[in-house]
Design an enzyme around this catalytic site. Structure first.
Site, PDB file in Angstrom:
ATOM      1  N   THR A  55       0.822  -1.207   0.000  1.00 54.80           N
ATOM      2  CA  THR A  55       0.000   0.000   0.000  1.00 54.80           C
ATOM      3  C   THR A  55       0.859   1.260   0.000  1.00 54.80           C
ATOM      4  OG1 THR A  55      -1.567   1.282   1.352  1.00 54.80           O
ATOM      5  CG2 THR A  55      -0.096  -0.179   2.521  1.00 54.80           C
ATOM      6  N   ASP A  56       0.292   2.353  -0.476  1.00 57.19           N
ATOM      7  CA  ASP A  56       0.993   3.632  -0.421  1.00 57.19           C
ATOM      8  C   ASP A  56       1.060   4.180   0.996  1.00 57.19           C
ATOM      9  OD1 ASP A  56      -1.694   4.299  -0.133  1.00 57.19           O
ATOM     10  OD2 ASP A  56      -1.742   5.730  -1.795  1.00 57.19           O
ATOM     11  N   GLU A  57       0.283   3.613   1.907  1.00 59.51           N
ATOM     12  CA  GLU A  57       0.258   4.122   3.278  1.00 59.51           C
ATOM     13  C   GLU A  57       1.575   3.899   4.020  1.00 59.51           C
ATOM     14  OE1 GLU A  57      -3.279   3.667   5.618  1.00 59.51           O
ATOM     15  OE2 GLU A  57      -4.472   3.167   3.854  1.00 59.51           O
ATOM     16  N   TYR A 117      -1.861  -0.367  10.913  1.00 61.10           N
ATOM     17  CA  TYR A 117      -1.992  -1.076   9.630  1.00 61.10           C
ATOM     18  C   TYR A 117      -0.808  -0.771   8.722  1.00 61.10           C
ATOM     19  CZ  TYR A 117      -3.239  -1.511   4.718  1.00 61.10           C
ATOM     20  OH  TYR A 117      -3.205  -1.772   3.373  1.00 61.10           O
ATOM     21  N   LYS A 152       2.209  -3.296   7.245  1.00 59.08           N
ATOM     22  CA  LYS A 152       2.504  -3.503   5.826  1.00 59.08           C
ATOM     23  C   LYS A 152       3.951  -3.107   5.516  1.00 59.08           C
ATOM     24  CE  LYS A 152       0.148  -4.704   2.945  1.00 59.08           C
ATOM     25  NZ  LYS A 152      -0.133  -6.067   2.409  1.00 59.08           N
TER      26      LYS A 152
END
Length: 355
Positions: free
Chosen positions: A130-132, A156, A160
Site C-alpha cells: 500500500t501507499d500508506e 496497519y 505492511k
C-alpha cells in the site's frame, strides 16, 4: 504449466485478481488460500471455473509449504492481509500477526520449496502492499515514488511496511525472486461494504448519514481494482526481480469531492431508472432530493493521514502500464455493479463504518 497461489484470493482485490488471471491465463491452475474471515467470502469466487479454494491461515507454514510443493506452484500473488485502518487502531495485534508474521510464513515456505530443495524451479513471489507505508504528504509535496522514505502512521501501515521489508530481505539475503507493488486506494466490485465508496453508496440507498471524518479534505488517489489487477499481472510477468513498483489511479481527490461524485452518480441513476425508487424508497434520490443532503461531519480518525499521491511513472515507463478508467467511468461502473448485486452486499455486510 505451473500453478499460481493467490493468498487472500477470496477478498476484494484478490478475488478480482483471480477473475482477471483466469481470463488472461485460461490454462493455469489457480490455488487460493484464504482464512475466510470478515473480508473473504466464497461468494466472491462464484462463477470462476478451474480454481481450488483452500480454507486456511497464511501463518500455517506447513500448509503453505504443502500447497506450494504439492500443486507445482511457480508463482505467488500475496494479497492476504488485515487492511482496515480503523480496525488496526482499535486492535493492532492481529495486524502484526497476519501482515508481518503471516508474510514471513509464506516467504519461509517459498524459500523452503523453491530454494532449499535445490530444484532450481523458476519462481516469482509478488507482494501487494500500500501507499500508506510512505506516510502522509503535505499539500505541495511531490507524489510518492518507489524511493520515498517509509514513514507509516497507523498500525496497519506499520504492519505492511514490516511485511515489505521482509520481502526485500528475502530477496537480498536468500536470492528469492520477489517483487513488490504499492498501490493507492482501490475501489470496484466485491469491496467490503465497510469501505468508503460502498459504505456511502449503501447508506445513500437507505437514507442513512454519510459520516465524513473531520473536514473531509483528506486527499487520496483512487485506483479501480481492474486497473490494479492489470498492473499486478504486468509486474508478476515482466517486473524486475527484487524491484518495487508504485501503482496509482491518476485520480487524486479530496474525500469531500469523491463523496459528492458518488452522490451525483446515485442521483443520476435514480433519475434514469424509476425502479430504483421502488427498491430503495428511503433514499433521498427516491424522493427527488439530493443524496448529498445526507452528508454529516464526524470526529476525525486518530492519526488520519492528510494526503496520499502516487507517482506511477516507473511502471508506465518500464512495463507500459497505466490506468484505463477515469474516476467518473470507474465510479459509475462500480455503483451500477452494487445496484445489480444487492444480494451479494446484503449477505456480506459488516456493521462497522470506515474509510
Amino acid at each position: 504449466m505451473s500453478a499460481i497461489l493467490v493468498t487472500g484470493g477470496a477478498g476484494f482485490i484478490g478475488a478480482n485478481f483471480v477473475r482477471h488471471w483466469r481470463a488472461t491465463h485460461p490454462a493455469d491452475e489457480i490455488v487460493i488460500l484464504d482464512a475466510l474471515t470478515y473480508a473473504g467470502h466464497r461468494e466472491n469466487l462464484d462463477g470462476i471455473g478451474g480454481v481450488e479454494l483452500v480454507e486456511g491461515d497464511i501463518r500455517d507454514f506447513e500448509l503453505v509449504q504443502k500447497l506450494l510443493a504439492g500443486r507445482n506452484v511457480g508463482r505467488i500473488a500475496h494479497f492476504a492481509a488485515e487492511s482496515h485502518v480503523d480496525r488496526s487502531i482499535h486492535g493492532p495485534d492481529i495486524f502484526i500477526e497476519t501482515n508481518v508474521l503471516g508474510t514471513l510464513s509464506v516467504l519461509k515456505a517459498a524459500k523452503a520449496v523453491w530454494l532449499d530443495t535445490g530444484s532450481g524451479r523458476a519462481h516469482r513471489f509478488h507482494h501487494i502492499s500500500t501507499d500508506e507505508v510512505y506516510g502522509s504528504l503535505g499539500p505541495d509535496d511531490p507524489a510518492f515514488r518507489e524511493i520515498s522514505r517509509y514513514a507509516p502512521n497507523s498500525p496497519y501501515a506499520a504492519s505492511k511496511a514490516g511485511a515489505d521489508h521482509l520481502v526485500r530481505a528475502f530477496h537480498a539475503t536468500y536470492g528469492l525472486d520477489t517483487t513488490i507493488s504499492n498501490c493507492s486506494n482501490n475501489y470496484g466490485p466485491f469491496q467490503s461494504p465497510e469501505k468508503l465508496i460502498p459504505l456511502f453508496l449503501i447508506n445513500a440507498l437507505h437514507g442513512e448519514a454519510l459520516p465524513i471524518y473531520g473536514d473531509g479534505m483528506q486527499r487520496r488517489d483512487w485506483l479501480h481494482v481492474g486497473d490494479h489487477c492489470r498492473a499486478i499481472q504486468a509486474v508478476i510477468e515482466d517486473g524486475k526481480s527484487g524491484d518495487v513498483y508504485n501503482v496509482g489511479g491518476g485520480a487524486e481527490l479530496p474525500n469531500l469531492e469523491l463523496i459528492d461524485r458518488i452522490c451525483a452518480t446515485v442521483d443520476r441513476l435514480f433519475e434514469t431508472d424509476p425502479s430504483l425508487a421502488e427498491r430503495f424508497p428511503e433514499a433521498p434520490a427516491a424522493k427527488g432530493l439530493p443524496s448529498a443532503s445526507l452528508k454529516s461531519h464526524v470526529e476525525d480518525r486518530l492519526g488520519h493521514d492528510r494526503r496520499y499521491a502516487i507517482d506511477d511513472s516507473k511502471i508506465a515507463a518500464e512495463l507500459g502500464c497505466r490506468p484505463v478508467r477515469s474516476i467518473d467511468e470507474g465510479l459509475e461502473e462500480t455503483v451500477r455493479w452494487y445496484l445489480d448485486n444487492e444480494t451479494w452486499w446484503r449477505a456480506v455486510m459488516v456493521p462497522q463504518a470506515a474509510e
